[in-house]
Design an enzyme around this catalytic site. Structure first.
Site, PDB file in Angstrom:
ATOM      1  N   GLY A   1       1.242  -1.369   0.262  1.00  0.00           N
ATOM      2  CA  GLY A   1      -0.057  -0.389  -0.057  1.00  0.00           C
ATOM      3  C   GLY A   1       0.698   1.185  -0.227  1.00  0.00           C
ATOM      4  O   GLY A   1       2.092   1.466  -0.238  1.00  0.00           O
ATOM      5  N   VAL A   2       0.156   2.411   0.379  1.00  0.00           N
ATOM      6  CA  VAL A   2       0.937   3.417   0.803  1.00  0.00           C
ATOM      7  C   VAL A   2       2.612   3.222   1.968  1.00  0.00           C
ATOM      8  O   VAL A   2       2.934   3.774   0.961  1.00  0.00           O
ATOM      9  CB  VAL A   2       0.311   4.618   1.207  1.00  0.00           C
ATOM     10  CG1 VAL A   2      -0.259   4.262   3.054  1.00  0.00           C
ATOM     11  CG2 VAL A   2       0.502   6.264   1.692  1.00  0.00           C
ATOM     12  N   ASP A   3       2.454   2.151   2.307  1.00  0.00           N
ATOM     13  CA  ASP A   3       4.353   2.240   3.229  1.00  0.00           C
ATOM     14  C   ASP A   3       4.246   1.339   1.816  1.00  0.00           C
ATOM     15  O   ASP A   3       6.221   2.071   2.036  1.00  0.00           O
ATOM     16  CB  ASP A   3       3.220   1.120   3.962  1.00  0.00           C
ATOM     17  CG  ASP A   3       4.117   0.881   4.905  1.00  0.00           C
ATOM     18  OD1 ASP A   3       4.489   0.316   6.225  1.00  0.00           O
ATOM     19  OD2 ASP A   3       5.397   2.040   5.082  1.00  0.00           O
TER      20      ASP A   3
ATOM     21  N   SER B   1      -5.588   3.489   7.507  1.00  0.00           N
ATOM     22  CA  SER B   1      -6.624   2.239   7.717  1.00  0.00           C
ATOM     23  C   SER B   1      -7.168   1.526   7.220  1.00  0.00           C
ATOM     24  O   SER B   1      -8.162   0.470   7.033  1.00  0.00           O
ATOM     25  CB  SER B   1      -7.240   2.311   9.498  1.00  0.00           C
ATOM     26  OG  SER B   1      -5.946   1.991   9.969  1.00  0.00           O
TER      27      SER B   1
ATOM     28  N   VAL C   1      -5.807  -2.160   3.292  1.00  0.00           N
ATOM     29  CA  VAL C   1      -5.822  -3.337   4.053  1.00  0.00           C
ATOM     30  C   VAL C   1      -6.024  -3.702   5.327  1.00  0.00           C
ATOM     31  O   VAL C   1      -6.460  -4.860   5.678  1.00  0.00           O
ATOM     32  CB  VAL C   1      -4.080  -3.371   4.428  1.00  0.00           C
ATOM     33  CG1 VAL C   1      -3.566  -5.328   4.973  1.00  0.00           C
ATOM     34  CG2 VAL C   1      -3.466  -4.167   2.668  1.00  0.00           C
TER      35      VAL C   1
HETATM   36  N1  APR Z   1      -0.899   8.043  -2.405  1.00  0.00           N
HETATM   37  C1  APR Z   1      -2.521   7.632  -1.298  1.00  0.00           C
HETATM   38  N2  APR Z   1      -2.775   7.274  -0.869  1.00  0.00           N
HETATM   39  C2  APR Z   1      -2.600   5.584  -1.096  1.00  0.00           C
HETATM   40  C3  APR Z   1      -1.456   5.175  -1.798  1.00  0.00           C
HETATM   41  C4  APR Z   1      -0.668   5.830  -2.902  1.00  0.00           C
HETATM   42  N3  APR Z   1       0.605   6.393  -3.013  1.00  0.00           N
HETATM   43  N4  APR Z   1      -1.182   3.661  -1.970  1.00  0.00           N
HETATM   44  C5  APR Z   1      -2.572   3.662  -0.709  1.00  0.00           C
HETATM   45  N5  APR Z   1      -2.600   4.669  -0.717  1.00  0.00           N
HETATM   46  C6  APR Z   1      -3.862   4.172  -0.480  1.00  0.00           C
HETATM   47  C7  APR Z   1      -4.534   3.132  -0.069  1.00  0.00           C
HETATM   48  O1  APR Z   1      -5.708   3.166  -1.670  1.00  0.00           O
HETATM   49  C8  APR Z   1      -5.598   3.538   0.687  1.00  0.00           C
HETATM   50  O2  APR Z   1      -6.995   3.799   0.734  1.00  0.00           O
HETATM   51  O3  APR Z   1      -3.689   4.784   1.319  1.00  0.00           O
HETATM   52  C9  APR Z   1      -4.940   4.497   1.869  1.00  0.00           C
HETATM   53  C10 APR Z   1      -4.524   3.268   3.041  1.00  0.00           C
HETATM   54  O4  APR Z   1      -4.151   2.070   2.497  1.00  0.00           O
HETATM   55  P1  APR Z   1      -2.693   0.919   3.367  1.00  0.00           P
HETATM   56  O5  APR Z   1      -2.060   1.570   2.481  1.00  0.00           O
HETATM   57  O6  APR Z   1      -3.661  -0.582   2.840  1.00  0.00           O
HETATM   58  O7  APR Z   1      -2.863   0.959   4.382  1.00  0.00           O
HETATM   59  P2  APR Z   1      -3.679   0.591   5.774  1.00  0.00           P
HETATM   60  O8  APR Z   1      -5.224   0.364   5.337  1.00  0.00           O
HETATM   61  O9  APR Z   1      -3.804   1.278   7.313  1.00  0.00           O
HETATM   62  O10 APR Z   1      -3.239  -0.792   5.847  1.00  0.00           O
HETATM   63  C11 APR Z   1      -1.692  -0.673   6.910  1.00  0.00           C
HETATM   64  O11 APR Z   1      -0.472  -2.373   5.051  1.00  0.00           O
HETATM   65  O12 APR Z   1       1.238  -1.619   3.695  1.00  0.00           O
HETATM   66  C12 APR Z   1       0.734  -2.493   5.174  1.00  0.00           C
HETATM   67  O13 APR Z   1       2.683  -1.300   6.036  1.00  0.00           O
HETATM   68  C13 APR Z   1       1.554  -2.115   5.544  1.00  0.00           C
HETATM   69  O14 APR Z   1       0.855  -3.330   7.900  1.00  0.00           O
HETATM   70  C14 APR Z   1       0.413  -1.944   7.208  1.00  0.00           C
HETATM   71  C15 APR Z   1      -0.895  -2.104   6.160  1.00  0.00           C
END
Ligand code: APR
Length: 174
Positions: A31-33, A122, A125
């Protein structure tokens, strides 16, 4: 409320700080991480590894936040926060999500950040329904903005569908 909803890739935003929706290890993920670590380069992972563990394998507990430089990102800082995993909405998720925004804003104030971008913490994922996350986040941000000179706050959604949910919530909060 100086909060703007945009649709963009958060790694490309030229702001002081972007917020990362991380996991407790702060060692990256999907994801964004994953996107932030890819864009920042390997020095970000190194900086995260150097942050102290508060318990085995955990550098940032759920609801807390940590700050590092942004390295190759346009943003000066990355504020890493760990959102709650959605269960049923009655397991403390709203309070933990609100704390993510509040703690991230506290770090932003401490570091003189004048423009900060949040992803939808949140809502990927971790499965938090965005229709429920947005009002919680906006209430927490509104309270935090009273802490001091309000930075420009961007809610950076990754697609228009998500942005529409957040705009609706922002209009309701007005
Ligand atoms: N820019 C902006 N928003 C983004 C990007 C980006 N490049 N990539 C993903 N997103 C959005 C996703 O579409 C979602 O709406 O960020 C939001 C959060 O999604 P996740 O990244 O899946 O984060 P989260 O739901 O908080 O889950 C965190 O996921 O990646 C792993 O290491 C992380 O274990 C942690 C979990």
């Amino acid at each position: 409320m100086p909060i703007e909803i945009i649709t963009a890739d958060i790694t490309r935003l030229n702001v002081d700080a972007i917020v990362n929706a991380a996991n407790g290890s702060l060692l990256g993920g999907g994801g964004v991480d994953g996107a932030i670590h890819r864009a920042a380069g390997p020095a970000l992972l190194q900086a995260c590894r150097e942050l102290p563990q508060v318990s085995p394998g955990v550098r940032c507990p759920t609801g807390e936040a940590r700050i590092t430089p942004g390295f190759r990102l346009p943003a000066r800082y990355v504020i890493h926060t760990v959102g709650p995993v959605w269960r049923d909405g009655h397991s403390g998720e709203p309070e933990l999500l609100a704390r993510c925004y509040r703690r991230s804003m506290s770090l932003a104030f401490e570091h003189g950040v004048d423009a900060i971008a949040f992803p939808a913490i949140s809502c990927g994922v971790y499965g938090y329904p965005p229709e429920q996350a947005a009002p919680v986040a906006l209430r927490s941000l509104r309270d935090a903005l009273a802490m001091g000179p309000p930075p420009h706050v961007l809610l950076c959604c990754f697609d228009e569908a998500m942005a529409a949910i957040w705009r609706h919530a922002l209009n309701d909060a007005a």
